[in-house]
Enzyme design. Structure first.
Site, PDB file in Angstrom:
ATOM      1  N   ASP A  18      33.343  33.375  33.698  1.00 40.40           N
ATOM      2  CA  ASP A  18      33.317  34.657  34.191  1.00 40.40           C
ATOM      3  C   ASP A  18      32.361  35.530  33.246  1.00 40.40           C
ATOM      4  OD1 ASP A  18      34.101  37.148  35.427  1.00 40.40           O
ATOM      5  OD2 ASP A  18      35.818  36.046  36.088  1.00 40.40           O
ATOM      6  N   ASP A  43      30.893  39.754  36.773  1.00 42.74           N
ATOM      7  CA  ASP A  43      31.757  40.691  36.891  1.00 42.74           C
ATOM      8  C   ASP A  43      31.198  41.992  37.063  1.00 42.74           C
ATOM      9  OD1 ASP A  43      34.779  41.386  36.621  1.00 42.74           O
ATOM     10  OD2 ASP A  43      34.190  42.869  35.076  1.00 42.74           O
ATOM     11  N   GLU A  76      29.708  39.778  41.449  1.00 42.12           N
ATOM     12  CA  GLU A  76      30.660  40.594  42.107  1.00 42.12           C
ATOM     13  C   GLU A  76      29.860  41.836  42.513  1.00 42.12           C
ATOM     14  OE1 GLU A  76      35.302  42.488  41.473  1.00 42.12           O
ATOM     15  OE2 GLU A  76      33.653  42.280  39.952  1.00 42.12           O
ATOM     16  N   HIS A  93      41.763  37.532  42.263  1.00 43.44           N
ATOM     17  CA  HIS A  93      42.913  37.767  41.777  1.00 43.44           C
ATOM     18  C   HIS A  93      42.901  39.479  41.627  1.00 43.44           C
ATOM     19  CE1 HIS A  93      39.161  38.708  39.544  1.00 43.44           C
ATOM     20  NE2 HIS A  93      39.635  39.432  38.601  1.00 43.44           N
ATOM     21  N   ASP A  94      42.249  40.057  42.373  1.00 44.95           N
ATOM     22  CA  ASP A  94      42.412  41.451  42.570  1.00 44.95           C
ATOM     23  C   ASP A  94      42.882  41.787  43.773  1.00 44.95           C
ATOM     24  OD1 ASP A  94      41.120  42.064  39.926  1.00 44.95           O
ATOM     25  OD2 ASP A  94      38.867  41.869  40.868  1.00 44.95           O
TER      26      ASP A  94
HETATM   27  C1  GLC Z   1      36.441  43.090  38.135  1.00 42.32           C
HETATM   28  C2  GLC Z   1      37.424  42.227  37.972  1.00 42.32           C
HETATM   29  C3  GLC Z   1      38.687  42.826  37.825  1.00 42.32           C
HETATM   30  C4  GLC Z   1      38.406  43.626  36.478  1.00 42.32           C
HETATM   31  C5  GLC Z   1      37.405  44.633  36.667  1.00 42.32           C
HETATM   32  C6  GLC Z   1      36.768  44.988  35.349  1.00 42.32           C
HETATM   33  O1  GLC Z   1      36.684  43.827  39.409  1.00 42.32           O
HETATM   34  O2  GLC Z   1      37.616  41.332  39.220  1.00 42.32           O
HETATM   35  O3  GLC Z   1      39.881  41.974  37.562  1.00 42.32           O
HETATM   36  O4  GLC Z   1      39.504  44.375  36.292  1.00 42.32           O
HETATM   37  O5  GLC Z   1      36.337  43.965  37.116  1.00 42.32           O
HETATM   38  O6  GLC Z   1      36.509  43.860  34.228  1.00 42.32           O
END
Ligand code: GLC
Ligand code: CA
Length: 544
Positions: free
Chosen positions: A99, A201, A243, A317-318
């Site tokens: 990640d 991310d 993402e 995970h979110d």
């Molecule tokens: C992304 C991750 C999340 C995190 C955020 C800040 O959305 O998936 O879990 O809190 O970025 O890094």
């Protein structure tokens, strides 16, 4: 199609290390724990693991706040453990995808520490600093994704720093070329160690123009991703997935178009955003609507029909648990609905992602008290919302429906104590339903959720029709049924699923009609004329 990239034949599996498997009884999942489950992952048949962050971190956001990109958090293990994980996975044909969290670091990263030493400190410009606004307050009213202002005042140097997430996650300044060079060096360091790629991310935030109020999809975004690709990814046989909450059908191919030199694919969230009141976000869920979901998924299949590549996912995970959000997690329908939604998703064109526990149909959790929650986002919003007078119980209901801790309760391995996740006290409570829902029991069931995922992953590895076939949706407006065909070189796969807990009458369109053996149940299936599907039944017939 033999020259197609390896990741187009792969099913991915996301591990949230803190909640996956604890090897030493401290209540926190760790890398040796993951290593002990490599045979489980190999049995599932996945091609690569997306490993949520394991880097050194004060864990304000469970590792999405990195204090050293070249070291491992002690509670997760050591670099030597990481090397063993990479090698052990490779022996089983599984890649490890790290990640990459480079929109921001931890405020405990050495760069930020240096940056705080003075306005002329060598790393000052690695972050985004601005003078106070005319009234002495924040330079602008931009808000953090975790609630509250995105600017925090730094007393000692008299300026504000930007954090689009928690104050402990200061944003890096991507317009600084030395900062970018350091990030690329770090990426190469991991690639040389044998990682199979990166999940990036919030990558759509790195091109921001903060003075113009632009955060996502900023003017420099694609320049930076292309530069990153040239400096790190080019000529390496790796997979990348960005993402990108802001990705739209109009801009998606900028990231993943074949000649763009950027990424393999993005996580696009249109189907997730569909579940919220428009413009309002996750704390304002709206009722599920199947035609809307199909329209969105069908659109994305269309976007990447000729160029680019889709990621396919229900959860991460979110997000809430897939079966609770899209299926029916009641005892009566949980297994069938988990199987059904997995099948409908995984037989589309793209790379499917399984979030840990999804392969056994794990559900949302039901916490009764704010003390049971651990997620920084949930806790920040709880404070903000209750200060504003929102009823705490109403907030908790919302968090149980959509909050991030749903996905973060420990992996349910067995019906035993702490679900077999730890011999100690877990950092977040185990879902009490592990006595009924756990990997040991589900894997023993040939009609279980795991068995279906294993079959789906095998098809993804072995079938050109499923990897590369064209996608043809039917009856988008039907309120209960999702139906599509995949076609390649005279072969056709018809997929028809009942996306509801009631029987579904369905008139099969002629172009979808097929009779033969179902791909999964091996029973004779007739997709023709008027049929009635059982709740969550999915029929898959290949012809030609
Ligand atoms: C992304 C991750 C999340 C995190 C955020 C800040 O959305 O998936 O879990 O809190 O970025 O890094
Ligand atoms: Ca541990």
């Amino acid at each position: 199609m033999t020259d197609a990239p390896w990741w187009q034949s792969a099913t991915a599996y996301q591990i949230y290390p803190r909640s996956f498997c604890d090897s030493n009884g401290d209540g926190i999942g760790d890398i040796p724990g993951i290593i002990s489950k490599l045979d489980y992952l190999a049995d599932l048949g996945i091609g690569f693991v997306w490993l949520s962050p394991v880097f050194a971190s004060p864990m304000a956001d469970n590792g999405y706040d990195i204090s050293d990109y070249r070291d491992i958090a002690p509670e997760f293990g050591t670099l030597a453990d990481m090397d063993r994980l990479i090698a052990g996975a490779r022996d089983r044909g599984i890649g490890i995808v790290m990640d990459l969290v480079v929109n921001h670091t931890s405020d405990e990263h050495a760069w930020f520490r240096s940056a705080c030493e003075g306005r002329d400190a060598p790393y000052r410009d690695y972050y985004v600093w601005r003078d106070p606004g005319p009234d002495g307050g924040p330079p602008s009213d931009i808000q953090s994704n975790f609630g509250g202002p995105a600017w925090t005042f730094h007393e000692a140097t008299g300026q504000y720093y930007l954090h689009l997430f928690d104050p402990k996650q200061p944003d890096l300044n991507w317009s600084n070329p030395e900062m970018r060079r350091d990030v690329y060096e770090m990426m190469n360091w991991w690639l040389d160690r044998g990682v199979a790629g990166f999940r990036m991310d919030v990558i759509d935030l790195i091109g921001k123009d903060i003075d113009a109020g632009i955060t996502a999809d900023g003017p420099k975004l694609h320049d930076y991703i292309q530069e990153m690709n040239r400096e790190t990814l080019a000529h390496r046989d790796v997979v990348t997935v960005g993402e990108a909450w802001s990705a739209t059908p109009e801009n998606a191919l900028l990231y993943c178009g074949r000649d763009r030199g950027e990424l393999s694919m993005v996580f696009q969230f249109a189907h997730v955003l569909d579940g919220y009141e428009p413009g309002k976000g996750k704390w304002h869920p709206r009722a599920f609507d199947l035609p809307r979901l199909k329209r969105t998924l069908n659109t994305w299949q269309q976007v990447c029909a000729e160029d680019g590549w889709n990621s396919l996912f229900w959860g991460n995970h979110d997000l809430p648990r897939a079966v609770s959000k899209y299926g029916d997690d009641s005892a009566q329908h949980r297994v069938a609905s988990a199987r059904c939604i997995a099948t409908l998703l995984h037989l589309m064109k793209g790379t499917p992602y399984i979030y840990q526990g999804e392969e056994i149909g794990m559900t949302n959790v039901e916490f009764g008290h704010i003390d049971q929650f651990r997620d920084v986002e949930t806790l920040n919003f709880y404070r903000i919302e209750t200060e504003r007078g929102i009823d705490p119980d109403a907030f908790i209901r919302g968090a149980n429906a959509n909050g991030r801790d749903n996905a973060r309760t420990p992996m349910q391995w067995t019906a035993g104590a702490q679900a077999g996740f730890t011999t100690g006290t877990p950092w977040i409570e185990v879902n009490p339903n592990h006595v009924d829902i756990n990997a040991e029991d589900d894997r023993a069931d040939p009609d279980g959720v795991f068995a279906r995922h294993r079959d789906l992953a095998k098809l993804r590895r072995t079938s050109d029709l499923i990897r590369f076939g064209t996608y043809h949706p039917f009856d988008e407006a039907h309120p209960q049924v999702m139906a599509y065909a995949r076609r390649l070189n005279g072969e056709e796969l018809s997929v028809v699923g009942n996306f509801s807990s009631r029987p579904a009458p369905y008139e099969v369109p002629d172009d979808l009609a097929a009779t033969g053996v179902d791909l999964f149940t091996q029973e004779q299936a007739i997709l023709e004329g008027e049929i009635t599907l059982d709740p969550w039944q999915v029929i898959t017939v290949k012809t030609g």
